[in-house]
Design a protein around this motif. Structure first.
Motif, PDB file in Angstrom:
ATOM      1  N   VAL A 184       0.835  -1.210   0.000  1.00  0.00           N
ATOM      2  CA  VAL A 184       0.000   0.000   0.000  1.00  0.00           C
ATOM      3  C   VAL A 184       0.868   1.257   0.000  1.00  0.00           C
ATOM      4  CG1 VAL A 184      -1.777   1.299   1.238  1.00  0.00           C
ATOM      5  CG2 VAL A 184      -1.914  -1.194   1.123  1.00  0.00           C
ATOM      6  N   LYS A 185       1.944   1.226   0.768  1.00  0.00           N
ATOM      7  CA  LYS A 185       2.838   2.389   0.831  1.00  0.00           C
ATOM      8  C   LYS A 185       3.489   2.631  -0.535  1.00  0.00           C
ATOM      9  CE  LYS A 185       5.191   3.478   4.480  1.00  0.00           C
ATOM     10  NZ  LYS A 185       6.144   3.508   5.616  1.00  0.00           N
ATOM     11  N   ASN A 186       3.968   1.568  -1.176  1.00  0.00           N
ATOM     12  CA  ASN A 186       4.718   1.709  -2.432  1.00  0.00           C
ATOM     13  C   ASN A 186       3.841   2.013  -3.635  1.00  0.00           C
ATOM     14  OD1 ASN A 186       7.152   1.179  -1.124  1.00  0.00           O
ATOM     15  ND2 ASN A 186       7.018  -1.029  -1.476  1.00  0.00           N
ATOM     16  N   HIS A 187       2.590   1.542  -3.620  1.00  0.00           N
ATOM     17  CA  HIS A 187       1.762   1.627  -4.822  1.00  0.00           C
ATOM     18  C   HIS A 187       0.585   2.598  -4.714  1.00  0.00           C
ATOM     19  CE1 HIS A 187       3.875  -1.755  -6.748  1.00  0.00           C
ATOM     20  NE2 HIS A 187       3.969  -2.217  -5.521  1.00  0.00           N
ATOM     21  N   VAL A 188       0.297   3.070  -3.490  1.00  0.00           N
ATOM     22  CA  VAL A 188      -0.797   4.031  -3.329  1.00  0.00           C
ATOM     23  C   VAL A 188      -0.301   5.310  -2.642  1.00  0.00           C
ATOM     24  CG1 VAL A 188      -3.106   4.454  -2.393  1.00  0.00           C
ATOM     25  CG2 VAL A 188      -2.499   2.157  -3.198  1.00  0.00           C
ATOM     26  N   LEU A 189       0.303   5.173  -1.481  1.00  0.00           N
ATOM     27  CA  LEU A 189       0.690   6.352  -0.708  1.00  0.00           C
ATOM     28  C   LEU A 189       1.832   7.138  -1.364  1.00  0.00           C
ATOM     29  CD1 LEU A 189       0.551   4.888   2.916  1.00  0.00           C
ATOM     30  CD2 LEU A 189      -1.192   6.236   1.749  1.00  0.00           C
ATOM     31  N   LYS A 190       2.935   6.464  -1.654  1.00  0.00           N
ATOM     32  CA  LYS A 190       4.096   7.167  -2.217  1.00  0.00           C
ATOM     33  C   LYS A 190       3.800   7.829  -3.561  1.00  0.00           C
ATOM     34  CE  LYS A 190       8.037   4.932   0.080  1.00  0.00           C
ATOM     35  NZ  LYS A 190       9.227   4.066  -0.103  1.00  0.00           N
ATOM     36  N   PRO A 191       3.142   7.147  -4.495  1.00  0.00           N
ATOM     37  CA  PRO A 191       2.836   7.816  -5.770  1.00  0.00           C
ATOM     38  C   PRO A 191       2.001   9.082  -5.606  1.00  0.00           C
ATOM     39  CG  PRO A 191       2.532   5.445  -5.996  1.00  0.00           C
ATOM     40  CD  PRO A 191       2.748   5.715  -4.532  1.00  0.00           C
ATOM     41  N   LEU A 192       1.170   9.130  -4.571  1.00  0.00           N
ATOM     42  CA  LEU A 192       0.332  10.307  -4.324  1.00  0.00           C
ATOM     43  C   LEU A 192       1.005  11.315  -3.387  1.00  0.00           C
ATOM     44  CD1 LEU A 192      -3.165   8.591  -3.912  1.00  0.00           C
ATOM     45  CD2 LEU A 192      -2.396   9.995  -5.844  1.00  0.00           C
ATOM     46  N   GLY A 193       2.188  10.966  -2.880  1.00  0.00           N
ATOM     47  CA  GLY A 193       2.917  11.873  -1.982  1.00  0.00           C
ATOM     48  C   GLY A 193       2.276  12.004  -0.614  1.00  0.00           C
ATOM     49  N   LEU A 194       1.708  10.901  -0.105  1.00  0.00           N
ATOM     50  CA  LEU A 194       0.996  10.934   1.175  1.00  0.00           C
ATOM     51  C   LEU A 194       1.830  10.305   2.291  1.00  0.00           C
ATOM     52  CD1 LEU A 194      -2.491   9.686  -0.111  1.00  0.00           C
ATOM     53  CD2 LEU A 194      -1.573  12.024  -0.099  1.00  0.00           C
ATOM     54  N   TYR A 195       1.689  10.855   3.502  1.00  0.00           N
ATOM     55  CA  TYR A 195       2.359  10.296   4.672  1.00  0.00           C
ATOM     56  C   TYR A 195       1.352   9.472   5.457  1.00  0.00           C
ATOM     57  CZ  TYR A 195       5.008   9.875   8.995  1.00  0.00           C
ATOM     58  OH  TYR A 195       5.674   9.362  10.093  1.00  0.00           O
ATOM     59  N   GLY A 196       1.654   8.196   5.625  1.00  0.00           N
ATOM     60  CA  GLY A 196       0.746   7.336   6.364  1.00  0.00           C
ATOM     61  C   GLY A 196       1.189   5.900   6.240  1.00  0.00           C
ATOM     62  N   GLY A 197       0.351   4.976   6.704  1.00  0.00           N
ATOM     63  CA  GLY A 197       0.686   3.571   6.591  1.00  0.00           C
ATOM     64  C   GLY A 197      -0.016   2.714   7.622  1.00  0.00           C
ATOM     65  N   TYR A 198       0.199   1.409   7.503  1.00  0.00           N
ATOM     66  CA  TYR A 198      -0.417   0.437   8.401  1.00  0.00           C
ATOM     67  C   TYR A 198       0.539  -0.035   9.493  1.00  0.00           C
ATOM     68  CZ  TYR A 198      -4.362  -0.136   5.141  1.00  0.00           C
ATOM     69  OH  TYR A 198      -5.474   0.071   4.367  1.00  0.00           O
ATOM     70  N   CYS A 199       1.833   0.104   9.275  1.00  0.00           N
ATOM     71  CA  CYS A 199       2.826  -0.376  10.244  1.00  0.00           C
ATOM     72  C   CYS A 199       3.190   0.734  11.222  1.00  0.00           C
ATOM     73  CB  CYS A 199       4.079  -0.873   9.517  1.00  0.00           C
ATOM     74  SG  CYS A 199       5.359  -1.504  10.618  1.00  0.00           S
ATOM     75  N   ILE A 200       2.923   0.516  12.496  1.00  0.00           N
ATOM     76  CA  ILE A 200       3.147   1.529  13.531  1.00  0.00           C
ATOM     77  C   ILE A 200       4.598   2.007  13.545  1.00  0.00           C
ATOM     78  CG2 ILE A 200       3.213   1.914  16.043  1.00  0.00           C
ATOM     79  CD1 ILE A 200       0.388   1.885  14.951  1.00  0.00           C
ATOM     80  N   ASP A 201       5.529   1.066  13.488  1.00  0.00           N
ATOM     81  CA  ASP A 201       6.944   1.428  13.640  1.00  0.00           C
ATOM     82  C   ASP A 201       7.530   2.116  12.415  1.00  0.00           C
ATOM     83  OD1 ASP A 201       7.143   0.639  16.258  1.00  0.00           O
ATOM     84  OD2 ASP A 201       7.891  -1.376  15.809  1.00  0.00           O
ATOM     85  N   SER A 202       6.763   2.202  11.328  1.00  0.00           N
ATOM     86  CA  SER A 202       7.254   2.925  10.153  1.00  0.00           C
ATOM     87  C   SER A 202       6.847   4.397  10.193  1.00  0.00           C
ATOM     88  CB  SER A 202       6.704   2.280   8.874  1.00  0.00           C
ATOM     89  OG  SER A 202       5.311   2.537   8.749  1.00  0.00           O
ATOM     90  N   LEU A 203       6.142   4.792  11.246  1.00  0.00           N
ATOM     91  CA  LEU A 203       5.593   6.143  11.353  1.00  0.00           C
ATOM     92  C   LEU A 203       6.122   6.872  12.581  1.00  0.00           C
ATOM     93  CD1 LEU A 203       1.928   5.092  10.522  1.00  0.00           C
ATOM     94  CD2 LEU A 203       3.453   6.364   8.989  1.00  0.00           C
ATOM     95  N   ASP A 204       6.060   8.187  12.548  1.00  0.00           N
ATOM     96  CA  ASP A 204       6.493   9.034  13.664  1.00  0.00           C
ATOM     97  C   ASP A 204       5.421   9.003  14.752  1.00  0.00           C
ATOM     98  OD1 ASP A 204       7.219  11.024  15.421  1.00  0.00           O
ATOM     99  OD2 ASP A 204       7.333  12.620  13.914  1.00  0.00           O
ATOM    100  N   SER A 205       5.719   8.331  15.850  1.00  0.00           N
ATOM    101  CA  SER A 205       4.719   8.138  16.912  1.00  0.00           C
ATOM    102  C   SER A 205       4.305   9.449  17.569  1.00  0.00           C
ATOM    103  CB  SER A 205       5.252   7.170  17.975  1.00  0.00           C
ATOM    104  OG  SER A 205       6.405   7.694  18.584  1.00  0.00           O
ATOM    105  N   THR A 206       5.123  10.497  17.464  1.00  0.00           N
ATOM    106  CA  THR A 206       4.753  11.779  18.075  1.00  0.00           C
ATOM    107  C   THR A 206       3.578  12.419  17.335  1.00  0.00           C
ATOM    108  OG1 THR A 206       6.295  13.109  16.747  1.00  0.00           O
ATOM    109  CG2 THR A 206       7.139  12.161  18.804  1.00  0.00           C
ATOM    110  N   ARG A 207       3.283  11.925  16.138  1.00  0.00           N
ATOM    111  CA  ARG A 207       2.178  12.489  15.353  1.00  0.00           C
ATOM    112  C   ARG A 207       0.868  11.742  15.571  1.00  0.00           C
ATOM    113  NH1 ARG A 207       4.545  13.575   9.314  1.00  0.00           N
ATOM    114  NH2 ARG A 207       2.393  14.320   9.004  1.00  0.00           N
ATOM    115  N   PHE A 208       0.885  10.631  16.337  1.00  0.00           N
ATOM    116  CA  PHE A 208      -0.345   9.865  16.571  1.00  0.00           C
ATOM    117  C   PHE A 208      -1.312  10.651  17.457  1.00  0.00           C
ATOM    118  CE2 PHE A 208       2.165   5.636  16.240  1.00  0.00           C
ATOM    119  CZ  PHE A 208       2.126   5.719  14.859  1.00  0.00           C
ATOM    120  N   VAL A 209      -2.566  10.699  17.041  1.00  0.00           N
ATOM    121  CA  VAL A 209      -3.614  11.356  17.826  1.00  0.00           C
ATOM    122  C   VAL A 209      -4.174  10.351  18.823  1.00  0.00           C
ATOM    123  CG1 VAL A 209      -5.838  12.545  17.753  1.00  0.00           C
ATOM    124  CG2 VAL A 209      -4.182  12.853  15.883  1.00  0.00           C
TER     125      VAL A 209
END
Length: 369
Positions: A184-209
């Motif tokens: 999903v990251k390689n084929h949907v998020l990155k092509p659209l220039g979006l920050y996000g994902g399903y894997c917790i450890d691949s994301l900046d935890s300080t941004r979690f609401v």
């Protein structure tokens, strides 16, 4: 119109919109909410209200990301449509053949359950036994597997089922060779220039609401930390094509309201955004076309004709851990609205949160109408 007058007019419009939305927040005791409004195919307004963290009194910002619950399903469906277009599978393939073990309703053993049925929640599967791992429906793993099926003929009725999409996630892995979150990251998020994902450890935890469940008895909000559980031990023992529910293809996407709106624009434009093609127009329209008339549900995108009076919308909602997310758009008129709240005193009308209905109408009246 003089530039200064124009600026003052826009500012007055924004102030009124924020006052109106603040009244909706207050009515439903909302902790926080992030919103994004799209008009004529462009994001014209983003704002965050209230708090990201109640205990520490931290304000919510547009850069913060939420677990968005069931809107995540559309990312899984979009991924599947890419694989269909690549000729790696067909919507009419046997669901069990794709997953890797027998998927048959025991009351209708000769009736094939297809990928199309799973995408549209007409597979006859249910969540009565849960949906957090595939052992539940695997006849070799669970003696009660038959309870995962309803009594009716597959393909004839709609029953919203999270298990459908956790199974779909495994198919994405099997057919792409990539772990679900990476695909999903390689084929949907990155092509659209979006920050996000399903894997917790691949994301900046300080941004979690921080998400909050509301207890109407004591009128208090309780944090839901499991919304962002990293599940590192399970990931260490990950089995491709089987452990996929760890990432929750059915509800585990983490993304901001602004980036979700950018993703929504792609669907509004039938598969394209800023010159980037994610899926074909045919696939996008198929996702938005109702399979069942009673529910108006396509492939992880449903129709909503009674959300804003007299306005036809396409999109999805999500709710989990106290969060309520809303993403709806009109592909013909090129407008759309995203609203995500991390905690409210939830009431419902016609199976839709009253907060979300009031919030989307407030933004529609101020920015679209």
């Amino acid at each position: 119109m003089p530039f200064l007058f124009f600026c003052l007019t826009v500012r007055a419009q924004f102030e009124k919109a924020e006052t109106d939305f603040g009244a909706v927040m207050q009515k439903f005791n909302a902790v926080g909410a992030s919103v994004a409004v799209v008009k004529k195919g462009k994001i014209i307004y983003t704002h965050s209200f209230g708090l990201k963290d109640l205990e520490r009194n931290i304000p919510l910002t547009d850069q913060d990301i939420f677990r968005i619950a069931s809107i995540s399903k559309s990312f899984s469906a979009t991924s599947i449509m890419q694989l269909v277009e690549a000729g790696k599978l067909s919507l009419d393939n046997d669901f069990g053949d794709l997953v890797g073990f027998k998927i048959r309703n025991p009351k209708y053993p000769d009736q094939k359950i297809t990928l199309r049925m799973a995408l549209s929640h007409t597979s006859s599967l249910n969540d009565s036994q849960g949906y957090l791992n595939l052992d539940l429906i695997n006849p070799d793993k669970n003696p009660n597997w038959a309870k995962c099926y309803n009594d009716y003929l597959p393909g004839t009725k709609f029953d919203y089922c999270n298990l459908n999409f956790n199974l779909i996630g495994t198919i994405i892995e099997k057919k792409s060779g990539e772990r679900f979150d990476d695909y999903v990251k390689n084929h949907v998020l990155k092509p659209l220039g979006l920050y996000g994902g399903y894997c917790i450890d691949s994301l900046d935890s300080t941004r979690f609401v921080k998400l909050y469940e509301y207890n109407p008895n004591d009128r208090k909000f309780t944090p839901s930390p499991t919304a962002y559980a990293p599940r590192r031990t399970e990931i260490q023992h990950y089995v491709m094509g089987y452990s996929t529910p760890i990432f929750s293809p059915t509800g585990g996407m983490k993304i901001s309201a602004t980036d979700l709106a950018r993703y929504m624009i792609m669907h509004m434009n039938y598969g394209k955004s800023n010159g980037v093609k994610i899926i074909s127009k045919k696939s996008a329209k198929l996702m938005q076309t109702a399979v069942t008339n009673d529910e108006g549900y396509g492939f992880a995108i449903r129709s909503a004709d009674n959300l804003i009076p007299g306005v036809k919308l396409k999109g999805h909602t999500g709710s989990a851990y106290g969060l309520y997310s809303t993403m709806f758009f009109n592909p013909k008129e090129k407008f759309g609205i995203v609203i995500i709240t991390n905690g409210i005193n939830a009431t419902y009308t016609d199976d839709f949160p009253d907060f979300s209905r009031a919030a989307i109408n407030s933004l529609y009246q101020n920015f679209i109408k």
